[in-house]
Each structure stands twice: as structure tokens, then as C-alpha cells.
Motif scaffolding. Structure first.
Motif, PDB file in Angstrom:
ATOM      1  N   MET A   1       0.866  -1.166   0.000  1.00  0.00           N
ATOM      2  CA  MET A   1       0.000   0.000   0.000  1.00  0.00           C
ATOM      3  C   MET A   1       0.921   1.241   0.000  1.00  0.00           C
ATOM      4  SD  MET A   1      -3.365  -1.606   1.717  1.00  0.00           S
ATOM      5  CE  MET A   1      -3.390  -1.101   3.338  1.00  0.00           C
ATOM      6  N   ASN A 101       0.817 -10.691   6.033  1.00  0.00           N
ATOM      7  CA  ASN A 101      -0.174  -9.801   6.642  1.00  0.00           C
ATOM      8  C   ASN A 101       0.020  -8.339   6.283  1.00  0.00           C
ATOM      9  OD1 ASN A 101       0.587 -12.026   9.042  1.00  0.00           O
ATOM     10  ND2 ASN A 101      -1.581 -11.747   8.670  1.00  0.00           N
ATOM     11  N   ASN A 102      -1.083  -7.626   6.290  1.00  0.00           N
ATOM     12  CA  ASN A 102      -1.047  -6.173   6.313  1.00  0.00           C
ATOM     13  C   ASN A 102      -1.486  -5.720   7.696  1.00  0.00           C
ATOM     14  OD1 ASN A 102      -0.125  -5.274   3.806  1.00  0.00           O
ATOM     15  ND2 ASN A 102      -2.150  -5.440   2.848  1.00  0.00           N
ATOM     16  N   PHE A 103      -0.576  -5.119   8.421  1.00  0.00           N
ATOM     17  CA  PHE A 103      -0.877  -4.571   9.754  1.00  0.00           C
ATOM     18  C   PHE A 103       0.240  -3.556   9.991  1.00  0.00           C
ATOM     19  CE2 PHE A 103      -2.493  -6.053  14.247  1.00  0.00           C
ATOM     20  CZ  PHE A 103      -2.860  -4.767  14.541  1.00  0.00           C
ATOM     21  N   TYR A 104       0.011  -2.349   9.433  1.00  0.00           N
ATOM     22  CA  TYR A 104       1.071  -1.345   9.361  1.00  0.00           C
ATOM     23  C   TYR A 104       1.610  -0.933  10.723  1.00  0.00           C
ATOM     24  CZ  TYR A 104       1.069  -0.501   4.311  1.00  0.00           C
ATOM     25  OH  TYR A 104       1.244  -0.614   2.959  1.00  0.00           O
ATOM     26  N   GLU A 105       0.803  -1.103  11.768  1.00  0.00           N
ATOM     27  CA  GLU A 105       1.295  -0.791  13.110  1.00  0.00           C
ATOM     28  C   GLU A 105       2.527  -1.632  13.459  1.00  0.00           C
ATOM     29  OE1 GLU A 105      -1.783  -0.996  12.143  1.00  0.00           O
ATOM     30  OE2 GLU A 105      -3.141   0.228  13.346  1.00  0.00           O
ATOM     31  N   LEU A 157     -11.281 -13.109   1.544  1.00  0.00           N
ATOM     32  CA  LEU A 157     -10.754 -11.791   1.923  1.00  0.00           C
ATOM     33  C   LEU A 157     -10.037 -11.232   0.709  1.00  0.00           C
ATOM     34  CD1 LEU A 157      -9.870  -9.742   4.345  1.00  0.00           C
ATOM     35  CD2 LEU A 157      -7.709 -10.942   4.195  1.00  0.00           C
ATOM     36  N   THR A 194      -8.357   1.313  16.063  1.00  0.00           N
ATOM     37  CA  THR A 194      -7.363   0.340  16.552  1.00  0.00           C
ATOM     38  C   THR A 194      -6.645   0.903  17.764  1.00  0.00           C
ATOM     39  OG1 THR A 194      -7.039  -0.604  14.356  1.00  0.00           O
ATOM     40  CG2 THR A 194      -5.212  -0.874  15.893  1.00  0.00           C
ATOM     41  N   TYR A 215      -5.303   3.839  13.585  1.00  0.00           N
ATOM     42  CA  TYR A 215      -6.007   3.402  12.380  1.00  0.00           C
ATOM     43  C   TYR A 215      -7.511   3.495  12.644  1.00  0.00           C
ATOM     44  CZ  TYR A 215      -6.534   0.136   8.305  1.00  0.00           C
ATOM     45  OH  TYR A 215      -6.818  -0.461   7.104  1.00  0.00           O
ATOM     46  N   ASN A 244      -2.876 -11.008  13.148  1.00  0.00           N
ATOM     47  CA  ASN A 244      -4.171 -10.979  12.477  1.00  0.00           C
ATOM     48  C   ASN A 244      -5.189 -10.104  13.202  1.00  0.00           C
ATOM     49  OD1 ASN A 244      -3.038 -13.988  11.746  1.00  0.00           O
ATOM     50  ND2 ASN A 244      -4.157 -13.078  10.044  1.00  0.00           N
ATOM     51  N   ARG A 249     -11.195  -8.205  15.879  1.00  0.00           N
ATOM     52  CA  ARG A 249     -11.109  -7.394  14.661  1.00  0.00           C
ATOM     53  C   ARG A 249     -12.390  -7.571  13.865  1.00  0.00           C
ATOM     54  NH1 ARG A 249      -7.908 -10.165  10.449  1.00  0.00           N
ATOM     55  NH2 ARG A 249      -8.350  -8.371   9.151  1.00  0.00           N
ATOM     56  N   GLY A 257      -9.948  -5.408   1.945  1.00  0.00           N
ATOM     57  CA  GLY A 257      -9.433  -5.831   3.246  1.00  0.00           C
ATOM     58  C   GLY A 257      -9.163  -4.714   4.228  1.00  0.00           C
ATOM     59  N   SER A 260     -11.426  -4.107   7.131  1.00  0.00           N
ATOM     60  CA  SER A 260     -11.491  -5.095   8.217  1.00  0.00           C
ATOM     61  C   SER A 260     -10.445  -4.763   9.279  1.00  0.00           C
ATOM     62  CB  SER A 260     -11.291  -6.511   7.654  1.00  0.00           C
ATOM     63  OG  SER A 260     -12.397  -6.867   6.840  1.00  0.00           O
ATOM     64  N   LYS A 262      -8.207  -4.111  12.533  1.00  0.00           N
ATOM     65  CA  LYS A 262      -7.685  -5.056  13.538  1.00  0.00           C
ATOM     66  C   LYS A 262      -7.596  -4.438  14.933  1.00  0.00           C
ATOM     67  CE  LYS A 262      -4.926  -7.649  10.200  1.00  0.00           C
ATOM     68  NZ  LYS A 262      -3.576  -7.996   9.742  1.00  0.00           N
TER      69      LYS A 262
END
Ligand SMILES: Nc1nc2c(c(=O)[nH]1)N[C@H]1C(S)=C(S)[C@@H](COP(=O)(O)O)O[C@H]1N2
Ligand SMILES: [Mo]
Length: 344
Positions: A1, A101-105, A157, A194, A215, A244, A249, A257, A260, A262
Motif C-alpha cells: 500500500m 499480513n497487512n498490519f502497518y502498526e 478476503l 485500533t 487506524y 491478524n 477485529r 481488506g 477489516s 484489527k
């Protein structure tokens, strides 16, 4: 992204990524069709994913997250029953779901979250509820989850970056949670936030971030109470790995996605449409609705097809993207008369 530019390395091939991480150890053996690697062998539990059996998909393999499931949650997860709306498509192996995974944190590379969220401590967890509702306040996780019977939903997803997975979530309908807070008639939108905890989330400490934290995501209230909108607290029969989105979440399967969200720490009932993270980051590329729509391309790539994970050595598993990610029968009525090109 970055904002969500699928780097060419990501687009190229997730198998390269998995091989780098040591999951595909013997590409030759796979090519010969002889032996699958250990990771692929773990799939066998998933291969029998037919509605006829309607059993909960459990992953028996290596535990890839260190977080202990709270003791009170263990028996509850065991009682999960097969729910409605599950797809018969093969589920994406646990190794992919929990390591790509995408979880920028926790970092912007696909492999960052599993590494950086390893020691994420989500206990005790507080969910704060604010806004246009009769029961607002702070609630602990056990009280939040207690009344909800758990079910498994095997959903597609579809990431806005044009890859997709099939995930066996454990959780309960978002509508059932929302109802308990008794939103009033002014509540037209629901905003989700989040956890903000830079100590635990290295991405939130970084000075060069593609997005602002915490987020934020949002839904129209009628979208939020649609029967498909789901709160996930587990996958593959066990509690949610931190990467995840532990401990809870959102899963909104007809939207890209990024909707959605988290590790939810706050839910607010609002009169006005909230500004959401990716929309704020780049409103030309990411909209509030973010419905999966093969007819509305991303400015930088086509949304007409997607790469289903995992690919095999010979097939990239390109499949056609379906309107509303294939969930039109359940959700198309929410958008009657709306211009979906403008409201992307
Ligand atoms: N808080 C938060 N939620 C998030 C994200 C994120 O970076 N931060 N990424 C989103 C995106 S882009 C996707 S595709 C999904 C990925 O979920 P998964 O890693 O469980 O497959 O989480 C979404 N939820
Ligand atoms: Mo995504």
C-alpha cells in the motif's frame, strides 16, 4: 500500500516470499508433484473443506504466535459451530494467513507483523464505546465476549492490492454486538479505532508513516448490522494471532481488506460519516465505501482479477474478481440507486 502501492516485489510472487521465509523448502519436490513441503502438508486438514462435512477447520501445526489464549476463552473457542455463508473454496493454509499480513502498526512488509507482533500483549483489553448509544463506557474483553455464541465463517478476503485469501474465522455477527450498546436513532455511522500503543506498535513510533494512527475505519449503520459483517476473535479454531488483529477485529468480506480493522479498542456511534485512515491518506485512491468492484479500477492497477493465495508453481491462481467479492446476494440491496463509481 504506501499508500498501498503493491511493491513490485509483492506483486511478483508471494511464493518467493514464502520460500524466503523457509516455508517452501523443496521447490523441486513440489514441481515433481512428489512431496509437498511441511507447510503445504499442513494443508491436508484444509483440503476436506466441504460444506457436507461442515466441521470447524483446525490447524494442528506449529503455533506461530506466542500469545497465550486467556483460559476463559479456551472452552468457548471449542464450542464454535459452523456458521452460515461459508464458501466451499479451499481455505488458504494457516501459514499464509498468519504470516502474509497487512498490519502497518507492526511494519509495512508482509512478513513484518508476524515478527514484530510476537510479544504483543493484549491483556487486559478494554473496549471503549462512545457516542449515540444508550450503553456507552468501557468494557473488558471477557464481558464483551461472554454472551456471544461463536461460529466459524469461511470467507473470502480480497485486499485492495489485488490478492485474496480464504480464511476460516471464528467469531460472531457484528450486529449482535452493536445491539447490546443500544444505539439511538441518531446513530447513522459506526466508527472503529485500533489500539494506539506506540510502545508495543513500532509502526506508530516511526517518523515516516504512510498513514496516521490510530487506524480508523467506519461503516454505515445498515452495513454494520448486515448479516455478513463479523467480529473475529479467532481463526483456524484457535484464538486470533496478534498479527491478524488480536484480540478482536472486524471482517467485512464484501469490502476491500483495509475495511477489516484489527485490534479494535474503540467503537463510536456517530451522526456523520467518519473520516477513515486510507481515505485520509489518499482520497483519490481509497474511498469510504471500498466495496469490492471489478468495474472500478484502482488508479494504478486493475481490480478486474486477483491473485488467490497460495499460488502453485505452475499457476499464478489468477481468478476473476466478483462484484462485492461474490457476496452480492447478501449486500447489493444496501447500495440500490447509488453510483458505485463515484462512491468507491
Ligand atoms: N489496524 C489495522 N487494521 C488493518 C490493517 C492495518 O494496517 N492496520 N490492514 C488492513 C488490510 S490492508 C488488510 S488486507 C487486512 C489483512 O488482514 P490479515 O492480515 O488478517 O489477512 O487487515 C486490514 N486491517
Ligand atoms: Mo489490504
Amino acid at each position: 500500500m504506501a499508500g498501498m502501492q503493491p511493491r513490485s516485489s509483492e506483486i511478483t510472487d508471494e511464493r518467493t516470499f514464502m520460500r524466503r521465509r523457509g516455508f517452501i523448502k523443496a521447490a523441486g519436490a513440489i514441481a515433481a508433484g512428489a512431496v509437498a513441503s511441511r507447510a503445504l502438508a499442513a494443508d491436508s486438514a484444509v483440503a476436506t473443506n466441504t460444506s457436507a462435512e461442515r466441521r470447524i477447520l483446525v490447524h494442528e501445526g506449529e503455533v506461530l504466535h506466542s500469545q497465550a489464549t486467556p483460559p476463559w476463552l479456551v472452552p468457548k473457542l471449542r464450542e464454535a459451530v459452523p456458521g452460515n455463508f461459508s464458501t466451499n473454496e479451499s481455505a488458504t493454509p494457516y501459514e499464509y494467513v498468519s504470516q502474509y499480513n497487512n498490519f502497518y502498526e507492526f511494519g509495512t512488509d508482509k512478513g513484518d507483523p508476524v515478527e514484530n507482533a510476537r510479544d504483543f500483549n493484549s491483556e487486559p483489553w478494554t473496549l471503549e464505546v462512545t457516542g449515540e448509544a444508550d450503553r456507552t463506557g468501557k468494557f473488558n474483553l471477557e464481558d464483551i465476549l461472554k454472551p456471544h455464541a461463536l461460529e466459524e465463517r469461511i470467507y473470502r478476503l480480497r485486499c485492495v492490492e489485488a490478492w485474496s485469501m480464504v480464511v476460516p474465522w471464528i467469531g460472531f455477527p457484528l450486529a449482535d454486538l452493536i445491539r447490546r450498546f443500544e444505539p439511538n436513532s441518531n446513530a447513522k455511522f459506526v466508527r472503529f479505532e485500533t489500539l494506539f500503543d506506540p510502545q508495543q506498535m513500532p509502526g506508530q513510533r516511526s517518523r515516516f508513516t504512510a498513514i496516521d494512527y490510530p487506524y480508523v475505519e467506519g461503516l454505515r449503520i445498515d452495513e454494520a448490522v448486515n448479516e455478513l459483517a463479523f467480529v473475529a476473535i479467532g481463526l483456524y479454531g484457535r484464538s486470533l494471532p496478534p498479527q491478524n488483529g488480536a484480540p478482536l477485529r472486524l471482517v467485512v468480506p464484501w469490502k476491500y481488506g483495509f475495511k477489516s480493522i484489527k485490534s479494535i479498542a474503540r467503537i463510536s456511534f456517530l451522526r456523520e460519516r467518519p473520516k477513515t485512515t486510507w481515505e485520509l491518506s489518499n482520497s483519490r485512491e481509497y474511498g469510504f465505501y471500498a466495496n469490492v468492484n471489478p468495474e472500478v479500477d484502482h488508479p494504478r492497477w486493475s481490480q478486474g482479477s486477483e491473485r488467490r493465495l497460495p499460488g502453485s508453481l505452475f499457476s499464478r491462481s489468477r481468478t476473476e474478481t466478483l462484484m462485492f467479492n461474490g457476496y452480492a446476494p447478501q449486500v447489493a440491496h444496501l447500495y440500490t440507486g447509488m453510483n458505485l463509481k463515484r462512491n468507491f
